[in-house]
Design a protein around this motif. Structure first.
Motif, PDB file in Angstrom:
ATOM      1  N   CYS A   1      50.024  32.071  37.682  1.00 28.55           N
ATOM      2  CA  CYS A   1      49.335  31.480  38.836  1.00 28.55           C
ATOM      3  C   CYS A   1      49.567  29.969  38.796  1.00 28.55           C
ATOM      4  CB  CYS A   1      47.839  31.811  38.786  1.00 28.55           C
ATOM      5  SG  CYS A   1      46.968  31.453  40.320  1.00 28.55           S
TER       6      CYS A   1
ATOM      7  N   TRP B   1      41.755  36.643  39.435  1.00 26.38           N
ATOM      8  CA  TRP B   1      42.817  37.628  39.664  1.00 26.38           C
ATOM      9  C   TRP B   1      42.201  38.866  40.313  1.00 26.38           C
ATOM     10  CZ3 TRP B   1      47.983  36.982  39.080  1.00 26.38           C
ATOM     11  CH2 TRP B   1      48.420  35.888  38.336  1.00 26.38           C
TER      12      TRP B   1
ATOM     13  N   GLU C   1      38.280  42.553  42.183  1.00 24.17           N
ATOM     14  CA  GLU C   1      38.395  41.514  41.164  1.00 24.17           C
ATOM     15  C   GLU C   1      38.688  42.118  39.798  1.00 24.17           C
ATOM     16  OE1 GLU C   1      35.495  38.183  39.143  1.00 24.17           O
ATOM     17  OE2 GLU C   1      35.469  38.391  41.344  1.00 24.17           O
TER      18      GLU C   1
ATOM     19  N   THR D   1      45.795  31.060  33.759  1.00 23.42           N
ATOM     20  CA  THR D   1      46.751  31.183  34.866  1.00 23.42           C
ATOM     21  C   THR D   1      47.789  32.270  34.622  1.00 23.42           C
ATOM     22  OG1 THR D   1      48.156  29.459  33.879  1.00 23.42           O
ATOM     23  CG2 THR D   1      46.497  28.759  35.496  1.00 23.42           C
TER      24      THR D   1
ATOM     25  N   TYR E   1      48.607  36.320  33.891  1.00 22.34           N
ATOM     26  CA  TYR E   1      48.127  37.703  33.875  1.00 22.34           C
ATOM     27  C   TYR E   1      49.252  38.564  33.315  1.00 22.34           C
ATOM     28  CZ  TYR E   1      45.714  41.951  35.308  1.00 22.34           C
ATOM     29  OH  TYR E   1      45.062  43.159  35.310  1.00 22.34           O
TER      30      TYR E   1
ATOM     31  N   TYR F   1      48.979  42.094  43.340  1.00 23.62           N
ATOM     32  CA  TYR F   1      48.089  41.258  42.541  1.00 23.62           C
ATOM     33  C   TYR F   1      47.914  39.919  43.257  1.00 23.62           C
ATOM     34  CZ  TYR F   1      48.737  44.644  38.799  1.00 23.62           C
ATOM     35  OH  TYR F   1      48.764  45.797  38.063  1.00 23.62           O
ATOM     36  N   GLN F   2      46.668  39.488  43.345  1.00 24.20           N
ATOM     37  CA  GLN F   2      46.357  38.217  44.010  1.00 24.20           C
ATOM     38  C   GLN F   2      45.744  37.258  43.009  1.00 24.20           C
ATOM     39  OE1 GLN F   2      42.593  37.223  46.037  1.00 24.20           O
ATOM     40  NE2 GLN F   2      43.728  37.517  47.929  1.00 24.20           N
ATOM     41  N   CYS F   3      46.242  36.035  43.024  1.00 30.62           N
ATOM     42  CA  CYS F   3      45.691  34.968  42.188  1.00 30.62           C
ATOM     43  C   CYS F   3      45.137  33.885  43.113  1.00 30.62           C
ATOM     44  CB  CYS F   3      46.772  34.400  41.278  1.00 30.62           C
ATOM     45  SG  CYS F   3      46.368  32.787  40.588  1.00 30.62           S
TER      46      CYS F   3
END
Length: 263
Positions: A106, A120, A136, A143, A145, A158-160
């Motif tokens: 990230c 994340w 979540e 930062t 994953y 996957y979202q950061c």
């Protein structure tokens, strides 16, 4: 940018240049045309150069993120304008084989405040940027994953999201596509079998494949060939035993028939 919008230093520089041409402008008719030519030749190039330098040092890094430190100074309003990029970055696709390690960072190319928080989230099996589809996973300051051994249920988006206080700064997206290991191994083995049918019995590596990858697949090929050979051997032995038993049983039946005839 119009001349009225230029800062004072640029205006003084261009004014000095224009004053040298005023005698020529005021002589005869058509002075407005001459003045326009002077503006196009002297002032506008300087204005464009100033605007280009302003953009170069603005610190805005596309394509996404609320970049408060890269705000651009507006000469008209005397205020700083934000970079005006969306919070959501484009989705980055990652293809990975099952049981392999996957890592996502990230990170952004612009400076961040010191008090950032990283969250994340994960949307299973789908490629999306819709917030209501994410759950979540972790929250903190890490930062990175990492998935030590990727399986099929890790496939998805996957979202950061990076926060500073209560303000969201940027949202990054990674879509992981997981290929089953059996499918990947079968495809590579099939390519080797196809190549083994070349004229002359030559076994060549696939186009673009490294010799190291071919050597890694060679034990699997030898194991498969050995398995088929053992199965064929066992089948041959079973047929042989069955034939011997049949020959052993037939003479006994013939002798019984002869005894019956003698009686």
């Amino acid at each position: 940018m119009r001349p009225a919008e230029l800062p004072l230093s640029v205006f003084q520089l261009t004014s000095a240049s224009c004053l040298t041409h005023l005698p020529d402008v005021l002589q005869g008719k058509g002075f407005d045309t001459n003045l326009q030519q002077i503006l196009d030749a002297e002032i506008l190039p300087l204005a464009e150069e100033f605007d280009q330098k302003l953009n170069d040092v603005s610190g805005c890094f596309p394509p996404c993120g609320f970049q408060i430190l890269g705000a651009v100074y507006n000469c008209i309003t005397c205020l700083y304008d934000s970079c005006e990029f969306p919070l959501d970055c484009p989705v980055e696709e990652i293809d990975i084989t099952e049981n392999s390690r996957s890592r996502m960072w990230c990170k952004v190319p612009f400076d961040l405040p010191n008090d950032v928080e990283v969250i994340w989230r994960f949307a299973e099996e789908v490629k999306t940027q819709e917030m209501d589809q994410f759950k979540e996973v972790t929250a903190g300051v890490d930062t990175l994953y990492s998935i030590p051994s990727t399986s099929l249920h890790h496939q998805g988006t996957y979202q950061c999201e990076i926060f500073s206080g209560s303000r969201s700064i940027v949202r990054l997206y990674y879509y992981i596509s997981v290929t089953p290991q059996l499918v990947a191994g079968h495809t590579e083995l099939q390519e080797i079998f196809d190549l083994s049918l070349l004229p002359g019995g030559q076994l060549l590596p696939a186009p673009g494949a490294s010799p190291r990858s071919f050597l890694l697949l060679l034990p699997s090929l030898l194991t498969t060939c050995l398995t088929f050979s053992l199965l064929l051997l066992f089948l041959s032995l079973w047929v042989l035993i069955w034939m011997l038993k049949s020959e052993h049983n037939h003479p006994a039946e013939d002798s019984d028939e002869e005894e019956d005839l003698d009686v």
